[in-house]
Design a protein around this motif. Structure first.
Motif, short mmCIF file in Angstrom:
data_model
loop_
_atom_site.label_atom_id
_atom_site.label_comp_id
_atom_site.label_asym_id
_atom_site.label_seq_id
_atom_site.Cartn_x
_atom_site.Cartn_y
_atom_site.Cartn_z
N PHE A 75 -47.23 -30.06 -12.38
CA PHE A 75 -47.67 -30.20 -10.99
C PHE A 75 -48.99 -30.97 -10.86
N PHE A 76 -49.90 -30.79 -11.79
CA PHE A 76 -51.22 -31.41 -11.66
C PHE A 76 -51.22 -32.86 -12.13
N ILE A 77 -50.38 -33.20 -13.11
CA ILE A 77 -50.37 -34.56 -13.65
C ILE A 77 -49.11 -35.32 -13.25
N SER A 78 -47.95 -34.82 -13.69
CA SER A 78 -46.71 -35.57 -13.50
C SER A 78 -46.34 -35.78 -12.04
N SER A 79 -46.60 -34.79 -11.20
CA SER A 79 -46.21 -34.91 -9.80
C SER A 79 -46.94 -36.05 -9.08
N GLU A 80 -48.10 -36.44 -9.59
CA GLU A 80 -48.87 -37.51 -8.95
C GLU A 80 -48.21 -38.87 -9.12
N TYR A 81 -47.34 -39.01 -10.09
CA TYR A 81 -46.58 -40.26 -10.23
C TYR A 81 -45.54 -40.37 -9.13
N SER A 82 -44.80 -39.29 -8.88
CA SER A 82 -43.73 -39.32 -7.89
C SER A 82 -44.26 -39.35 -6.47
N THR A 83 -45.45 -38.79 -6.23
CA THR A 83 -46.01 -38.77 -4.88
C THR A 83 -46.78 -40.04 -4.54
N GLY A 84 -47.00 -40.89 -5.54
CA GLY A 84 -47.71 -42.14 -5.30
C GLY A 84 -49.21 -42.06 -5.46
N VAL A 85 -49.73 -40.87 -5.76
CA VAL A 85 -51.18 -40.71 -5.93
C VAL A 85 -51.67 -41.51 -7.13
N MET A 86 -50.92 -41.48 -8.22
CA MET A 86 -51.33 -42.18 -9.42
C MET A 86 -51.36 -43.70 -9.20
N LYS A 87 -50.42 -44.20 -8.40
CA LYS A 87 -50.41 -45.63 -8.11
C LYS A 87 -51.65 -46.03 -7.31
N THR A 88 -52.03 -45.17 -6.37
CA THR A 88 -53.22 -45.44 -5.56
C THR A 88 -54.48 -45.44 -6.42
N ILE A 89 -54.56 -44.47 -7.33
CA ILE A 89 -55.73 -44.39 -8.22
C ILE A 89 -55.78 -45.60 -9.15
N ALA A 90 -54.60 -45.99 -9.68
CA ALA A 90 -54.54 -47.11 -10.61
C ALA A 90 -54.94 -48.43 -9.97
N SER A 91 -54.74 -48.52 -8.65
CA SER A 91 -55.08 -49.76 -7.95
C SER A 91 -56.49 -49.73 -7.35
N SER A 92 -57.26 -48.70 -7.69
CA SER A 92 -58.59 -48.54 -7.10
C SER A 92 -59.65 -49.42 -7.76
N GLY A 93 -59.31 -50.01 -8.90
CA GLY A 93 -60.26 -50.87 -9.59
C GLY A 93 -60.81 -50.27 -10.86
N SER A 94 -60.68 -48.95 -11.05
CA SER A 94 -61.13 -48.31 -12.29
C SER A 94 -60.16 -48.61 -13.42
N SER A 95 -60.67 -48.68 -14.63
CA SER A 95 -59.81 -48.95 -15.77
C SER A 95 -58.88 -47.77 -16.02
N ARG A 96 -57.72 -48.05 -16.57
CA ARG A 96 -56.75 -46.99 -16.82
C ARG A 96 -57.26 -45.98 -17.85
N SER A 97 -58.07 -46.46 -18.79
CA SER A 97 -58.63 -45.55 -19.79
C SER A 97 -59.50 -44.49 -19.12
N ARG A 98 -60.32 -44.93 -18.16
CA ARG A 98 -61.18 -43.98 -17.44
C ARG A 98 -60.37 -43.06 -16.55
N ILE A 99 -59.33 -43.59 -15.92
CA ILE A 99 -58.50 -42.76 -15.05
C ILE A 99 -57.82 -41.65 -15.85
N PHE A 100 -57.22 -42.01 -16.98
CA PHE A 100 -56.55 -40.99 -17.79
C PHE A 100 -57.56 -40.01 -18.36
N SER A 101 -58.71 -40.49 -18.81
CA SER A 101 -59.74 -39.61 -19.37
C SER A 101 -60.22 -38.60 -18.34
N ALA A 102 -60.43 -39.07 -17.10
CA ALA A 102 -60.86 -38.17 -16.03
C ALA A 102 -59.78 -37.13 -15.73
#
Length: 253
Positions: A75-102
């Protein structure tokens, strides 16, 4: 990076699945010693002390961590892919390494909090009902702190494994199902393979799956203590790096 971490911690506090897991484990942790106390009173047996409950609850806590992390990861990680939250975060300008680490730091924080609820609450309730009693060690306070500290460390190691697989599946149902089966079966699989190939037994003996069962030992010294401390740390590092590599190459829709 700090803003990403703060955002993940905020989401953790607001996450319904995390709060429900905490409430459920609180209920189980409180009910377990109460039911045991009533049963012993009815049968005329001696009440189980808080110290005895602490030792048994640390062993049982392995399953709480495995099952709890499986659900929380879905619910905390995987669900964000299906809800589109992860896509929004990935397009925010932060590197993917930092996004995953956070995301991993936020998830690990939740996992560590969850890992303490059962042993702490069940021990407190049992102590209120029948006194704390005595632990089989000379320095009880040191033993309690060491065991709870290792519980936090191993919860973080399990969290890194769960986060890695959550990034692979990106679906809450698949993630929860796979992690539940994985955590239930991995011990038997490694031991079974180890009976034919000693390499797998060595892997199991030096894994978080096996060593978490040893954190409640009265004495941990020398090489054994170093091994118990380093294993979850190395697990976090290795699984964290693998998770970053998978996330950096993943197509997010």
């Amino acid at each position: 990076m700090s803003n990403l971490i703060l955002a993940e911690l905020y989401k953790l506090r607001k996450d319904r699945s995390f709060r429900m897991l905490i409430y459920l484990v609180l209920l189980i942790a409180a009910a377990y010693p109460i039911i045991n106390y009533i049963d012993n009173q009815y049968d005329g047996d001696a009440a189980v002390s808080g110290a005895e409950f602490f030792l048994s609850s640390v062993d049982a806590n392995v399953y709480i961590i495995k099952f709890g992390l499986s659900i929380l990861a879905g619910f905390f990680i995987s669900s964000e892919y299906s809800t589109g939250v992860m896509k929004t975060i990935a397009s925010s300008g932060s590197s993917r390494s930092r996004i995953f680490s956070a995301k991993l730091i936020g998830f690990t924080a939740g996992s560590m909090i969850l890992s303490l609820v059962f042993p702490v609450v069940s021990t407190l309730v049992a102590s209120l009902l029948s006194s704390f009693g005595e632990l089989p060690v000379d320095n009880a306070a040191g033993f309690l702190l060491r065991t709870l500290g290792l519980t936090l460390l191993y919860a973080a190691g399990f969290a890194a494994i769960a986060a890695f697989f959550s990034t692979i599946f990106t679906d809450s149902g698949k993630t929860i199902g796979f992690l539940l089966i994985f955590f239930i079966m991995i011990d038997s699989i490694l031991v079974g393979l180890g009976s034919f190939m000693p390499f797998f037994m060595d892997v199991y003996d030096h894994s978080v799956f096996k060593l978490m069962l040893d954190i409640v030992k009265p004495q941990l010294e020398g090489r054994e203590l170093v091994n118990i401390l380093l294993t979850p740390v190395l697990t976090m590092i290795v699984m964290g790096i693998l998770g970053v590599l998978v996330y950096r190459r993943k197509e997010i829709k």
